[in-house]
Design a protein around this motif. Structure first.
Motif: not given
Length: 208
Positions: A27-38, A132-137, A126-127, A161-163
């Motif tokens: 079920h690795f695809g579920n981790h995307i919900y916690h990492t969107i914007g990273f 520092c990635s989002k949620p950093s400004p 770009f990333g 949300p992190s964005g």
């Protein structure tokens, strides 16, 4: 970009699920919900902390990239509703438009060029261009700088949300257009607006 301009988060999720199974993670695809914007760096930190201290990030990146392109080649990649109309309107009205995406430069710029959207952007960050990635400004501060606009006079469009946290921390007004993750009350309080599609953003601009 992913989840706001393109309906690509679901493609990413499918590629993660396939590769996770191959690597022995269920079920690795579920981790995307916690990492969107990273970005990639922060995503690796998340995997090593929450999945496996020895998570094979290099192999995972190569394999998921292959699966992602396989899905896109077979099914295509859908542009989200309202994207083209909003970009055309903003360009016609001489808005300054910047891209602030956690995706790598090579991936994002190539995809936007292939879809005929790259020409609308006056600047891009770009990333792999931030510490520092989002949620950093940081990414939004740099994006505003690329187009010579004070963050206080800029609006950020986000699906994650992190964005929203990133943009607000940079001093911007932020509009949430959810994709995979609905905002909680904290995020809704931070956001200037919450809309269903970019057509709603277009109407907001048209109404002044």
């Amino acid at each position: 970009m992913d989840g706001l301009i393109f309906n690509s988060e679901r493609v990413v999720q499918r590629s993660w699920e396939r590769v996770g199974t191959k690597l022995g993670y269920e079920h690795f695809g579920n981790h995307i919900y916690h990492t969107i914007g990273f970005n990639v760096k922060r995503r690796e930190e998340y995997f090593r902390k929450n999945v496996d201290p020895d998570f094979p990030m290099a192999d995972f990146s190569v394999m998921t990239r292959s699966e992602y392109h396989k899905i896109v080649d077979e099914e295509g990649l859908e542009i989200k509703p309202g994207v083209v109309e909003l970009l055309k309107y903003a360009a016609d009205k001489q808005y300054r438009i910047a891209l602030a995406t956690s995706s790598r430069r090579e991936h994002a710029s190539t995809l936007l060029m292939e879809q005929g959207l790259w020409e609308y952007f006056d600047g891009a960050v770009f990333g792999d261009m931030v510490t520092c990635s989002k949620p950093s400004p940081e990414i939004y501060q740099k994006a505003c700088a690329t187009i010579g606009i004070d963050p206080a006079n800029a609006v950020a469009l986000e699906d994650a949300p992190s964005g929203i946290r990133s943009a607000v921390s940079a001093g911007m007004r932020a509009i949430m257009v959810p994709d995979l993750v609905e905002p909680d009350e904290t995020i809704l309080e931070m956001a200037w607006h919450r809309f269903d599609t970019l057509f709603d953003v277009l109407r907001l601009l048209q109404e002044g």
